[in-house]
Write an enzyme that holds these catalytic residues in place. Structure first.
Site, short mmCIF file in Angstrom:
data_model
loop_
_atom_site.label_atom_id
_atom_site.label_comp_id
_atom_site.label_asym_id
_atom_site.label_seq_id
_atom_site.Cartn_x
_atom_site.Cartn_y
_atom_site.Cartn_z
N LYS A 25 -49.48 -35.60 30.44
CA LYS A 25 -48.86 -36.55 31.37
C LYS A 25 -49.86 -37.00 32.44
O LYS A 25 -49.85 -38.15 32.87
CB LYS A 25 -47.62 -35.93 32.03
N LYS B 78 -46.19 -36.08 18.23
CA LYS B 78 -44.73 -35.92 18.20
C LYS B 78 -44.03 -37.23 18.59
O LYS B 78 -44.57 -38.04 19.36
CB LYS B 78 -44.30 -34.79 19.12
N LYS C 133 -40.40 -40.08 23.90
CA LYS C 133 -39.73 -41.11 24.71
C LYS C 133 -40.74 -42.00 25.41
O LYS C 133 -40.47 -43.16 25.69
CB LYS C 133 -38.94 -40.45 25.83
P1 TYM Z 1 -37.24 -33.66 27.14
O1 TYM Z 1 -36.25 -34.43 27.91
O2 TYM Z 1 -38.62 -34.19 27.00
O3 TYM Z 1 -36.72 -33.40 25.67
C1 TYM Z 1 -35.44 -32.88 25.43
C2 TYM Z 1 -35.45 -31.91 24.26
O4 TYM Z 1 -35.91 -32.57 23.07
C3 TYM Z 1 -36.95 -31.82 22.46
N1 TYM Z 1 -37.88 -32.74 21.80
C4 TYM Z 1 -38.20 -32.69 20.51
N2 TYM Z 1 -37.83 -31.86 19.51
C5 TYM Z 1 -38.36 -32.09 18.28
N3 TYM Z 1 -39.22 -33.10 18.01
C6 TYM Z 1 -39.62 -33.96 18.98
N4 TYM Z 1 -40.45 -34.95 18.72
C7 TYM Z 1 -39.11 -33.77 20.30
N5 TYM Z 1 -39.29 -34.42 21.48
C8 TYM Z 1 -38.54 -33.78 22.38
C9 TYM Z 1 -37.59 -31.07 23.62
O5 TYM Z 1 -38.29 -29.94 23.16
C10 TYM Z 1 -36.39 -30.72 24.44
O6 TYM Z 1 -35.75 -29.56 23.98
N6 TYM Z 1 -38.65 -30.00 30.15
C11 TYM Z 1 -37.59 -30.41 29.28
C12 TYM Z 1 -36.25 -30.53 29.96
C13 TYM Z 1 -35.83 -29.32 30.71
C14 TYM Z 1 -35.35 -28.10 30.14
C15 TYM Z 1 -35.03 -27.28 31.25
C16 TYM Z 1 -35.16 -27.68 28.85
C17 TYM Z 1 -35.80 -29.18 32.06
N7 TYM Z 1 -35.32 -27.95 32.39
C18 TYM Z 1 -34.55 -25.98 31.06
C19 TYM Z 1 -34.65 -26.36 28.66
C20 TYM Z 1 -34.36 -25.55 29.75
C21 TYM Z 1 -37.96 -31.78 28.73
O7 TYM Z 1 -38.71 -32.50 29.28
O8 TYM Z 1 -37.28 -32.14 27.66
#
Ligand code: TYM
Length: 326
Positions: free
Chosen positions: A110, A192, A195
């Site tokens: 990032k 991967k 978004k």
């Molecule tokens: P975020 O919002 O980027 O993504 C949400 C969830 O989607 C999963 N993910 C994927 N899984 C498989 N293939 C992909 N290409 C892919 N892209 C995203 C992410 O692993 C995630 O589970 N930091 C976290 C949000 C968060 C969180 C937490 C998660 C904040 N606090 C506490 C668990 C517990 C995030 O940015 O996810």
């Protein structure tokens, strides 16, 4: 046993998010006491338009419900409504080493993407995530593979806190489903699905129209050759499309390979697009229905807030007591 997870309300939610996270959550609801958060405070580590952020937050709550999260058994809430998340972040900051955060892959990526805005919040992002998880005495954290490192630092911080101040936090386990751990980009099977990808051809958003899904799948990169076989080393693009096909239909990769034996990429892609459209259509319809009943969504979030608050307050009181904060 308790599960906690969250997604950032940054507009696009794609099938990687669905299969990496949401699908796991739906299945876990029967076995665990679940907390599903809309992590809007994480989202602001990258500049957001305030109006859009508000809209995306409610939109994501609506999507959670449309996908099948059940507010009767799970707690669905917005991060910023529970002040203890940032309060605990501050405490955890005091036991986190700068060098530990410098090692975080997501931060490094990032920071590269947003060179002019490498803010302290972006750096501290994993600590806020640790606070999210630890506040609720979480046993398991169902996520995609990209979040594994963040759960690991959460475990480190929990252990460190317990060592300094005495037993306080549970040590959470990460829960990653092998088959859906890392869905790759449609335009680049080496990175991967994301978004924040530059091109919308990278992902299928859960909101994409049938026409758009069709176009994106047609334009998805493929590998040389013409056989539909699963070989991530030699055919990473087709392997990714086969993975998506399997997750969407519930068929095994072997079955799909057999179905398309002797057939080309074009036929495979057409069927894949059709399956994705079929799969997303009821979720999209349910979301449209819920959007007509926003009052219900707000009600769910209000109940979620009250339930989350009780546990968050209790943990925070305990933490402050241990540290000697009045
Ligand atoms: P975020 O919002 O980027 O993504 C949400 C969830 O989607 C999963 N993910 C994927 N899984 C498989 N293939 C992909 N290409 C892919 N892209 C995203 C992410 O692993 C995630 O589970 N930091 C976290 C949000 C968060 C969180 C937490 C998660 C904040 N606090 C506490 C668990 C517990 C995030 O940015 O996810």
């Amino acid at each position: 046993m308790r599960a906690f997870s969250g997604i950032q309300p940054t507009g696009i939610i794609h099938i990687g998010n669905y299969f990496g996270a949401i699908k796991q959550w739906i299945d876990l609801q029967q076995k665990f006491e679940c907390f599903f958060c809309i992590v809007n405070q994480h989202a602001i580590t990258i500049p957001q338009n305030p109006k859009a952020l508000k809209k995306n937050t409610i939109d994501l709550a609506t999507l959670y419900l449309a996908c099948g999260l059940n507010p009767e058994i799970s707690t669905i809430f917005i991060q910023s409504e529970i002040k203890q998340h940032t309060e605990l972040t501050w405490i955890l900051n005091t036991i986190t080493k700068i060098s530990e955060l410098e090692r975080m892959t997501q931060f490094k990526e990032k920071a590269k993407q947003h060179r002019k805005n490498v803010n302290v919040g972006l750096f501290d992002y994993p600590v806020l995530m640790a606070a999210d998880i630890l506040l609720y005495k979480t046993d398991v954290v169902p996520v995609g593979e990209d979040q594994k490192q963040h759960v690991e630092i959460t475990r480190t911080l929990a252990r460190r806190f317990n060592k300094i101040y005495g037993q306080t936090f549970k040590i959470p386990e990460v829960l990653i489903k092998k088959e859906s751990a890392r869905i790759m980009g449609l335009d680049n099977p080496f990175k991967k699905m994301s978004k924040s990808a530059k091109s919308p051809l990278n992902y299928i958003a859960l909101d994409d129209s049938p026409e758009l899904i069709f176009e994106k799948i047609q334009k998805a990169v493929t590998d040389s050759g013409k056989e539909i076989v699963y070989n991530p080393q030699k055919k990473p693009a087709i392997a990714n499309l086969l993975t998506i096909f399997s997750l969407i239909t519930g068929k095994s990769i072997k079955e799909i390979e057999k179905e398309f034996q002797g057939k080309g990429y074009s036929e495979f892609k057409q069927k894949l697009a059709y399956e994705i459209i079929e799969f997303l259509s009821p979720i999209q319809a349910k979301k449209r229905d819920l959007q007509k009943n926003e009052k219900y969504v707000f009600q769910v979030l209000e109940i979620g807030k009250e339930k989350a608050k009780i546990i968050a307050k209790e943990t925070m009181n305990r933490v402050n007591e241990k540290i000697g904060l009045i």
